[in-house]
Design a protein around this motif. Structure first.
Motif, PDB file in Angstrom:
ATOM      1  N   GLU A  60      63.185  74.851  22.053  1.00 22.83           N
ATOM      2  CA  GLU A  60      62.115  75.347  21.193  1.00 22.83           C
ATOM      3  C   GLU A  60      62.052  74.554  19.886  1.00 22.83           C
ATOM      4  O   GLU A  60      60.980  74.197  19.401  1.00 22.83           O
ATOM      5  N   LYS A  61      63.245  74.264  19.349  1.00 25.85           N
ATOM      6  CA  LYS A  61      63.301  73.492  18.109  1.00 25.85           C
ATOM      7  C   LYS A  61      62.648  72.111  18.305  1.00 25.85           C
ATOM      8  O   LYS A  61      61.862  71.652  17.474  1.00 25.85           O
ATOM      9  N   ASP A  72      67.091  77.494  22.675  1.00 23.69           N
ATOM     10  CA  ASP A  72      66.856  77.334  21.236  1.00 23.69           C
ATOM     11  C   ASP A  72      66.582  75.876  20.877  1.00 23.69           C
ATOM     12  O   ASP A  72      65.679  75.578  20.084  1.00 23.69           O
ATOM     13  N   ASP A 123      69.530  74.044  26.307  1.00 27.75           N
ATOM     14  CA  ASP A 123      69.569  75.324  25.622  1.00 27.75           C
ATOM     15  C   ASP A 123      68.173  75.712  25.115  1.00 27.75           C
ATOM     16  O   ASP A 123      67.455  74.877  24.560  1.00 27.75           O
ATOM     17  N   LYS A 125      71.777  68.247  20.198  1.00 27.56           N
ATOM     18  CA  LYS A 125      71.850  69.367  19.256  1.00 27.56           C
ATOM     19  C   LYS A 125      71.766  68.859  17.814  1.00 27.56           C
ATOM     20  O   LYS A 125      70.974  69.354  16.997  1.00 27.56           O
TER      21      LYS A 125
END
Lengths: 234, 234, 234, 234, 234, 234
Positions: free
Chosen positions: C11-12, C8, C6, C187
């Protein structure tokens, strides 16, 4: 090229633990004379004799063709052993190949050599043990010399197991490993080590009687007096 | 004792990646010619030249007194360098001491030597880097040579970083490390490597255009035809 | 076979230090997810992406003939990379050969791969650095793969640098080295690490103001209250 | 999946030193077939048989839960052994854990397996020795497999002690260690090694009689003639 | 507990190469004062100051619970640093974990500490480099201390990188690595090293002029006379 | 300072394999309690007892003068042994020197100590073996302690062979090596290990009868029922 070893000195060294010799070398400014990482696979092996040396360089096809085949430096070194000699081999501490096998060990035995020390491996290790010549090596490995080495030259100064060895240095080995005595120190070290062993034996008797280490190992004060008295009378 | 290196061959080798030379050596039966564990601390360093050699043995007080002090083999080796030479040092892969420092490196620089390779350490590493002579070593370490070594002899066959080196072998180094080319192979390897680099550059252009590796690296089938056509016209 | 990551989360993770991720993995019972001994030679390199894998076995002439030549598993692995993938190579932690070079690295770059991790060496290291794809390896070495390895299979579970890696695990690298996040934890770990970094940054500001570590790192007592207050308002 | 081993060839290999087999492999272009670092702790152990293989990956909690518990690949590998088989285990040369113990060794013994080779450790080593099945390992260590490994798959190509091993390769071990013979070479190597041993024995007799190595090892000139004569009549 | 370092001596040591200090220590019977294997990742880093010490023991859950959490010995050691101090950490030469990170390094910086030396790893290495406090470590590694260690005690005698260190010993580091000067020798060594550097600089000028090493390094005969003359007038 | 060991627990541990104890420690969250790399040279040696500890620091002339001579920490540690104690020595995993010899081993024997564990070497190894006290070391080496170490302090927390050891922890050794049981776990681990050995013995009988591992090791399903039945009646 290499010294003969006086029979008395040889016998004295044979009676002396390598650990004791090592301590005497250290007292004289030579703390780094042990051939690190090298042992006999036959418990109780004992080795004393003047060094003969053999140097290998890394395997390389062209050098191997020129120097590795035929009557090479290794074969010459074994054929050139005299009664009492110890062959010391620089194999760059590489455990992943043999550096001699049963046929060469047998030749050394027939010539009366005192033993073989190598910081590489021994191949045909069971057969070599049966031959009965003391051998101290870093490993046992089935591969032939040529996997890693080209025999280069004999009877020069080498480094074996991290210690510089010259022809004529005296090599002594037992279950603890191998030490090298510079030729000019051998008489002095042999005498001092034999004397030290007497003291150690006397101390051990006192320890066995239940006395503490304090003041006794090494003997000081009244223990020193007692030991000196005993020593005079023995 | 040691070969001079033809200026054309030297230039060709300078233009060629050590990785390409290594592959050509392997094709000719020499897979083990890299000086393992040895690098330059100055990115972009490049080294080409005929080997001069220097062998150390392990430190031992008596040998150090006789051979380590005064105008020893190490100092003679540095003073004896000629323009274009590469000094290659056998230091038994010991990283825990320096094997040369800034003064000796400066002498090599003044004499026009092409560089220094040691499988031990370099001391005064920042000063050595400033001098600007390419140096490839196993480590940087502040201790003097005598912590571990006695300089023994020069211009004999040695083992450095696991590879046998003879005076006159051609030594080539870059960011990947150092390889040694046996003297008799140097012209052949230099030519083949230069040719290979042309092919690799052409392949890289095709890859950059988005073509897959399959059939292209190395060129086969139609890619082989295209490359041959291009090669003829360049 | 392998997960997409994913955007996001990617990037995190890119914003997060590998050290912080490593700590979050340890908290969840995974203390051994670092690819030990593997680093980038380009300071500031950052790597994030799902793992693709490649396994080598030891070089052996017959296996090399069958599996090493032609369109082998290594070439298939590189051609099969997708944008964002990280190729992770099991090279048995052997530093004495290259495991990929500039042509393959260029192919990975063209395909948009996120990077390459190998517990062996990289050859043509300067050219690979110029290509600009992040590469984390145990060593740089000029020799070709075939010196030590035969490429065997791709996209299976491997061990790289002492950590088991499956296709689809998320690989993150920076100047500290490389960690592997099991796919099912990514995650959770990414969120927790991002949160932790906020706290660490706040603590660092307090330290910079001259406060002692005691009670502040990690925040406890009144520092905990202050941090919680700050956190609510940011 | 794996070859059976002809009884004659098996017997011939049993009579032959591993060192001799290693030399014959090297002559055929296979210098790297020794399982480096692996030995039996029972002097005089002898091992001959076709390889079955087992691969471990590094310990990781999630993989261990899925693949390490229950009837895992290791247990399946042991239960699946046939009379005469040798189980060869890839344990990434990690000495710091056991890779099998007495219960699994007993199962192998009951099934008539020829032995077990692992480049990791053996636990319950005294009990394993009592069972009497030949085992060659890198170490003895009390820890269970799960300290470092997850059993992954069986009967694939693995790397053990630095050598690639396929199911059906012939594994031979003695006091020197273990070598692997590629299946397609086994008859040729067994015959050549047996022949070589005859020559070595004849040479050893000549050495025992006091002859020098020169010209005799290997036999050349008149020694070659004498050996050929002897060989014809035996 | 620990000595302050005279500002003049500190400045003299800062101007002096670690290699020169190492040589002066060896002359006084201290050849083994280098912290082997420890380097700065920031070229040109320089470190001088009195040692403060910190000892870790191996990770163990119960000891970690008691001693690793809360305001442990590590945190106390950092909070207790004074301006000019060098924190020296015994991490058992284990490269596979970090031993401090950016927050602790920042605390040391704020307190004016001269630097940090650890024979383990540093984590958050890029952030630590940005903070600008000199750090010399064996590795960079992302894992937290607790992967391998429990902080145990501070300001006792430790062993770091193979050298015994006491609080108050003077620690000096540069690109070559780190040496430790016993407190009682620091003035004498600093003076002798500064003097030696003058001679080395003078010798280097002569070498740069094209003179050979023979007789010049170190100066003997007429070179000695010339140097003495020059020295008097400078 | 150190616990006494209940005679029943001692006997139970003596009857139990170190491998079984290691497994029980791992089940309780202690996978790293083995003293890695340390073995007895006397087959069949068995060791059980509470730890007493001794810590060495690296050799350094000034520290050796102050702390190494006279009635140093090592001598005090040996004199202070009580019947049943095990002396555990931190020698920084250095194999290149002895850490005790026959005189000290004899003192330990006379005092009724249960044994000696060192992650360094033993000197006078044959004499030590004759004395008959169990000793587990990393190596045998002839050099005296002072080659590498200064005895520093006794009865503190140390690290030996990678495991943290406190006085009063229980040390158990056999042919597999040595494990350390934290004092607070000893009763629980001894009971569980004894129970596990009963199950293992029962499983081994079933395996000897020809049953497969599947479902039997560990017992599950009907095997579990059978074992439970048997266990109740024994």
């Amino acid at each position: 090229m290499s010294a003969t070893l006086d029979a008395d000195v040889r016998e004295k060294l044979r009676q002396t633990a390598v650990a004791t010799i090592s301590a005497e070398l250290r007292r004289r400014g030579y703390p780094d004379m042990s051939v690190d990482g090298v042992h006999s696979r036959v418990p109780g092996s004992k080795l004393v004799g003047p060094a003969r040396t053999l140097r290998f360089v890394a395997y390389r096809p062209d050098l191997s063709d020129e120097h590795g085949s035929g009557y090479n430096a290794q074969k010459q070194a074994f054929d050139g052993l005299r009664a009492g000699d110890v062959l010391v081999i620089e194999a760059r501490q590489d455990p992943t190949t043999g550096t001699f096998g049963d046929v060469l060990a047998l030749r050394a035995k027939v010539l009366g050599a005192a033993g073989i020390v190598s910081d590489g491996g021994v191949r045909d290790s069971a057969a070599v043990a049966d031959i009965g010549i003391p051998t101290f090596t870093r490993s046992v490995h089935p591969a032939v010399l040529g996997r890693r080495h080209v025999p280069w030259e004999k009877d020069t100064t080498i480094t074996c197991g991290g210690v510089a060895v010259q022809p004529g240095d005296i090599v002594v080995g037992n279950d603890d490993g191998v030490v090298v005595i510079p030729a000019h120190l051998v008489k002095e070290v042999a005498d001092a080590a034999a004397e030290q062993e007497k003291q150690d034996a006397w101390v051990a008797e006192r320890i066995a009687e239940g006395n503490p280490i304090e003041g006794l190992f090494p003997p000081a004060g009244h223990w020193k007096d007692e030991f000196d008295k005993w020593r005079e009378s023995h």
